[in-house]
Design a protein around this motif. Structure first.
Motif, PDB file in Angstrom:
ATOM      1  N   SER A  39      53.661 -23.748  23.349  1.00  0.00           N
ATOM      2  CA  SER A  39      54.180 -22.418  23.667  1.00  0.00           C
ATOM      3  C   SER A  39      53.870 -21.922  25.034  1.00  0.00           C
ATOM      4  O   SER A  39      53.484 -20.755  25.125  1.00  0.00           O
ATOM      5  CB  SER A  39      54.091 -21.543  22.525  1.00  0.00           C
ATOM      6  OG  SER A  39      52.869 -21.253  22.230  1.00  0.00           O
ATOM      7  N   GLY A  91      41.069 -15.108  27.001  1.00  0.00           N
ATOM      8  CA  GLY A  91      41.951 -15.361  26.079  1.00  0.00           C
ATOM      9  C   GLY A  91      42.239 -14.324  25.120  1.00  0.00           C
ATOM     10  O   GLY A  91      41.399 -13.658  24.618  1.00  0.00           O
ATOM     11  N   ASP A  93      42.449 -15.024  22.121  1.00  0.00           N
ATOM     12  CA  ASP A  93      41.740 -15.591  21.049  1.00  0.00           C
ATOM     13  C   ASP A  93      40.477 -15.032  21.069  1.00  0.00           C
ATOM     14  O   ASP A  93      39.832 -14.942  19.866  1.00  0.00           O
ATOM     15  CB  ASP A  93      41.542 -17.365  21.059  1.00  0.00           C
ATOM     16  CG  ASP A  93      42.955 -18.017  20.734  1.00  0.00           C
ATOM     17  OD1 ASP A  93      43.576 -17.232  19.856  1.00  0.00           O
ATOM     18  OD2 ASP A  93      42.946 -19.116  21.047  1.00  0.00           O
ATOM     19  N   ALA A 159      50.883 -11.416  13.617  1.00  0.00           N
ATOM     20  CA  ALA A 159      51.472 -11.677  14.791  1.00  0.00           C
ATOM     21  C   ALA A 159      52.884 -11.088  14.897  1.00  0.00           C
ATOM     22  O   ALA A 159      53.490 -11.278  13.898  1.00  0.00           O
ATOM     23  CB  ALA A 159      51.553 -13.015  15.125  1.00  0.00           C
ATOM     24  N   ASN A 163      54.378 -16.420  15.076  1.00  0.00           N
ATOM     25  CA  ASN A 163      54.134 -17.709  15.388  1.00  0.00           C
ATOM     26  C   ASN A 163      53.986 -18.511  14.188  1.00  0.00           C
ATOM     27  O   ASN A 163      52.910 -18.048  13.452  1.00  0.00           O
ATOM     28  CB  ASN A 163      53.037 -17.862  16.393  1.00  0.00           C
ATOM     29  CG  ASN A 163      52.852 -19.473  16.889  1.00  0.00           C
ATOM     30  OD1 ASN A 163      53.480 -20.247  16.534  1.00  0.00           O
ATOM     31  ND2 ASN A 163      51.637 -19.615  17.815  1.00  0.00           N
ATOM     32  N   ASP A 191      48.705  -8.853  16.676  1.00  0.00           N
ATOM     33  CA  ASP A 191      48.917  -9.809  17.966  1.00  0.00           C
ATOM     34  C   ASP A 191      50.000 -10.052  18.685  1.00  0.00           C
ATOM     35  O   ASP A 191      50.930 -10.342  17.707  1.00  0.00           O
ATOM     36  CB  ASP A 191      48.362 -11.246  17.413  1.00  0.00           C
ATOM     37  CG  ASP A 191      48.074 -12.352  18.377  1.00  0.00           C
ATOM     38  OD1 ASP A 191      48.642 -12.140  19.549  1.00  0.00           O
ATOM     39  OD2 ASP A 191      47.560 -13.318  17.987  1.00  0.00           O
ATOM     40  N   ALA A 193      51.040 -11.482  21.362  1.00  0.00           N
ATOM     41  CA  ALA A 193      50.936 -12.366  22.354  1.00  0.00           C
ATOM     42  C   ALA A 193      52.601 -12.638  23.154  1.00  0.00           C
ATOM     43  O   ALA A 193      52.480 -12.836  24.146  1.00  0.00           O
ATOM     44  CB  ALA A 193      50.462 -13.850  22.011  1.00  0.00           C
ATOM     45  N   TYR A 194      53.468 -12.581  22.439  1.00  0.00           N
ATOM     46  CA  TYR A 194      54.729 -12.969  22.774  1.00  0.00           C
ATOM     47  C   TYR A 194      55.507 -11.502  23.161  1.00  0.00           C
ATOM     48  O   TYR A 194      56.751 -11.670  23.137  1.00  0.00           O
ATOM     49  CB  TYR A 194      55.599 -13.841  21.833  1.00  0.00           C
ATOM     50  CG  TYR A 194      54.883 -15.068  21.645  1.00  0.00           C
ATOM     51  CD1 TYR A 194      54.736 -16.194  22.537  1.00  0.00           C
ATOM     52  CD2 TYR A 194      53.934 -15.101  20.605  1.00  0.00           C
ATOM     53  CE1 TYR A 194      53.824 -17.280  22.467  1.00  0.00           C
ATOM     54  CE2 TYR A 194      53.098 -16.313  20.570  1.00  0.00           C
ATOM     55  CZ  TYR A 194      53.319 -17.341  21.358  1.00  0.00           C
ATOM     56  OH  TYR A 194      52.300 -18.454  21.219  1.00  0.00           O
ATOM     57  N   THR A 219      48.037 -10.876  25.770  1.00  0.00           N
ATOM     58  CA  THR A 219      47.765 -12.173  26.665  1.00  0.00           C
ATOM     59  C   THR A 219      48.288 -12.349  27.908  1.00  0.00           C
ATOM     60  O   THR A 219      49.595 -11.909  28.167  1.00  0.00           O
ATOM     61  CB  THR A 219      47.821 -13.250  25.676  1.00  0.00           C
ATOM     62  OG1 THR A 219      46.885 -14.471  26.692  1.00  0.00           O
ATOM     63  CG2 THR A 219      49.176 -13.755  25.509  1.00  0.00           C
ATOM     64  N   SER A 221      48.691 -15.369  28.604  1.00  0.00           N
ATOM     65  CA  SER A 221      48.996 -16.818  28.677  1.00  0.00           C
ATOM     66  C   SER A 221      50.317 -17.326  28.463  1.00  0.00           C
ATOM     67  O   SER A 221      50.582 -18.338  28.715  1.00  0.00           O
ATOM     68  CB  SER A 221      47.893 -17.446  27.532  1.00  0.00           C
ATOM     69  OG  SER A 221      46.746 -17.215  27.697  1.00  0.00           O
ATOM     70  N   LYS A 222      51.146 -16.279  28.230  1.00  0.00           N
ATOM     71  CA  LYS A 222      52.697 -16.608  27.722  1.00  0.00           C
ATOM     72  C   LYS A 222      53.556 -16.047  28.721  1.00  0.00           C
ATOM     73  O   LYS A 222      53.803 -16.876  29.986  1.00  0.00           O
ATOM     74  CB  LYS A 222      52.867 -15.997  26.211  1.00  0.00           C
ATOM     75  CG  LYS A 222      52.042 -16.039  25.215  1.00  0.00           C
ATOM     76  CD  LYS A 222      51.705 -17.888  25.169  1.00  0.00           C
ATOM     77  CE  LYS A 222      50.791 -18.296  23.964  1.00  0.00           C
ATOM     78  NZ  LYS A 222      50.716 -19.618  23.757  1.00  0.00           N
ATOM     79  N   ARG A 230      42.499 -18.296  31.087  1.00  0.00           N
ATOM     80  CA  ARG A 230      42.071 -17.724  29.992  1.00  0.00           C
ATOM     81  C   ARG A 230      41.631 -16.240  29.909  1.00  0.00           C
ATOM     82  O   ARG A 230      40.834 -15.745  30.379  1.00  0.00           O
ATOM     83  CB  ARG A 230      40.833 -18.312  29.312  1.00  0.00           C
ATOM     84  CG  ARG A 230      40.841 -20.010  29.310  1.00  0.00           C
ATOM     85  CD  ARG A 230      41.988 -20.591  28.599  1.00  0.00           C
ATOM     86  NE  ARG A 230      41.865 -19.891  27.153  1.00  0.00           N
ATOM     87  CZ  ARG A 230      42.676 -19.252  26.613  1.00  0.00           C
ATOM     88  NH1 ARG A 230      43.985 -19.189  27.057  1.00  0.00           N
ATOM     89  NH2 ARG A 230      42.504 -19.085  25.390  1.00  0.00           N
TER      90      ARG A 230
HETATM   91  C1  PLP Z   1      50.203 -15.797  18.333  1.00  0.00           C
HETATM   92  C2  PLP Z   1      49.264 -16.078  19.038  1.00  0.00           C
HETATM   93  N1  PLP Z   1      48.114 -15.314  19.547  1.00  0.00           N
HETATM   94  C3  PLP Z   1      47.200 -15.749  20.414  1.00  0.00           C
HETATM   95  C4  PLP Z   1      47.276 -17.114  20.876  1.00  0.00           C
HETATM   96  C5  PLP Z   1      46.196 -17.490  21.844  1.00  0.00           C
HETATM   97  O1  PLP Z   1      46.485 -17.212  23.268  1.00  0.00           O
HETATM   98  P1  PLP Z   1      45.449 -17.035  24.247  1.00  0.00           P
HETATM   99  O2  PLP Z   1      45.799 -18.252  25.391  1.00  0.00           O
HETATM  100  O3  PLP Z   1      45.613 -15.661  24.902  1.00  0.00           O
HETATM  101  O4  PLP Z   1      44.090 -17.209  23.700  1.00  0.00           O
HETATM  102  C6  PLP Z   1      48.352 -17.834  20.808  1.00  0.00           C
HETATM  103  C7  PLP Z   1      48.520 -19.041  21.476  1.00  0.00           C
HETATM  104  O5  PLP Z   1      49.390 -19.697  21.331  1.00  0.00           O
HETATM  105  C8  PLP Z   1      49.477 -17.316  19.863  1.00  0.00           C
HETATM  106  O6  PLP Z   1      50.496 -17.948  19.506  1.00  0.00           O
END
Ligand code: PLP
Length: 370
Positions: A39, A91, A93, A159, A163, A191, A193-194, A219, A221-222, A230
């Motif tokens: 993802s 990140g 995480d 989340a 996810n 969370d 993230a998306y 994040t 990251s997405k 990170r």
């Molecule tokens: C729901 C969720 N939280 C956290 C993360 C981790 O993301 P990051 O790259 O910010 O550590 C992901 C990564 O796929 C994720 O799907």
């Protein structure tokens, strides 16, 4: 079709560093992969991000800013929050781990949805918590049950969007979850993230930060497309944030100067973000349309990935895509969804090729192993 050659060709293109849209990297023993299993973003770094990174090269001998500036302040401004409510992390995480370290001791109960982002369980286990799981699956989280399980839990993770389903919580659910968490004294870490992909109806938990028990994790990251640097962040207030900052003293420089610089450049680039989100939505529609056109069940994702029911042949199909064609999708069996695969959405040219492979192998697979 051999994606390895195509990827090699592209990697020699002069502008490839900035326009390489995503993971064409040696992965898991194959030559080059189209990686649709993590993802990640399909968009490469912007010119601004590249410049920001380059600028830091001459300063690698220096630690990054201890307070995470200028990024911390930029995030605070972006959300209209005080700087004290923001903590940039390695990140999202790291934000999850720090939250758990701050809130949970050995043997305390941590509540998760079942069949959710695996990071939640790893974090809970790392802090030696006892994990409790609320019902969650293809139809989403059973919010009523989850609420009923909150009393007695020190910490709960959810989340939203979820996810690996890609589902957004229904309207009103997040309010109920945050209110109940505050009432029963369970620290709720949402969370998100998306979140950027999730559309205007998305209800963030940000509105509940002041209730003392809600924290939000996000994040770069997405949607921002910076998984490699990170960088994520925690948004929280009061004693909860204090506790997290205390834990953070053990890893004061966990966010590199490259991450701070790149994310600072990215957060100001709303045009690029809007474009990335719109492209992702268009690509997702195509992916969903094609898969459903083949009679493949697909969950209604609002994110940059979809969960698709490829049936009993999923493992064989996933392995064949990977080993024979250098394409990775995620067999969701290990995530609690046997027969399903999580596929990152990608631009039309690549998707056409990947879809063709799925189609060929899906029908063959169903005949052979179904
Ligand atoms: C729901 C969720 N939280 C956290 C993360 C981790 O993301 P990051 O790259 O910010 O550590 C992901 C990564 O796929 C994720 O799907």
């Amino acid at each position: 079709m051999n994606f390895g050659d195509e990827a090699r060709d592209r990697s020699t293109a002069k502008d490839d560093l900035s326009s390489a849209w995503y993971a064409r990297e040696p992965a898991f023993g194959s030559n080059f992969a189209i990686r649709l299993s993590l993802s990640e973003s399909v968009a490469g770094a912007s010119q601004d991000v590249e410049e920001a990174l380059t600028e830091q090269i001459g300063r690698v001998n220096l630690y990054p800013d201890l307070a995470g500036e200028p990024l911390n302040g930029l995030i605070a401004d972006h959300f209209g929050l005080p700087g004290s409510a923001v903590l940039v992390t390695n990140g999202s995480d790291e934000a999850l781990l720090l939250s758990a370290l701050a809130a949970v001791g050995t043997g305390d109960r941590v509540l998760l949805p079942e069949r959710t982002y695996t990071g939640f369980r790893y974090v809970a286990e790392a802090v030696r918590a006892v994990v409790a799981e609320g019902p969650c699956g293809i139809d989403g989280l059973d919010v009523e049950q989850f609420l009923a399980m909150m009393p007695g839990a020190k910490l709960a993770f959810i989340a939203n969007p979820h996810n690996p389903t890609g589902l957004r919580l229904p309207n009103g659910a997040i309010q109920e979850l945050c209110r109940t968490a505050a009432r029963v004294g369970c620290h709720l870490v949402v969370d998100e993230a998306y979140a950027e992909f999730a559309g205007p109806e998305f209800e963030s938990a940000l509105a509940h930060l002041d209730n003392g028990e809600t924290a939000v994790v996000r994040t770069f990251s997405k949607a921002h497309g910076l998984a490699g640097i990170r960088c994520g962040y925690l948004l929280a207030t009061g004693a909860r944030m204090e506790a997290v900052r205390n834990v953070r003293r053990a890893v004061p420089f966990s966010v590199s100067r490259f991450a701070l610089a790149a994310a600072s450049a990215a957060i100001g680039d709303s045009v690029r973000l809007t474009e990335a989100v719109a492209d992702t939505a268009a690509h997702r529609e195509q992916v969903v349309r094609d898969l459903r056109g083949e009679g493949i069940e697909v969950v209604d994702s609002v994110t940059n990935f979809v969960l698709a029911h490829l049936g009993p042949a999923t493992q064989a199909l996933t392995e064949r895509l990977h080993f024979d064609h250098g394409v990775t999708i995620r067999d969701a069996r290990a995530l609690g969804y046997p027969g399903w695969a999580r596929i990152t959405v990608c631009p039309p040219a690549d998707w056409a090729a990947v879809f063709e492979l799925i189609r060929e192998n899906f029908s063959t697979g169903t005949r052979m192993w179904g």
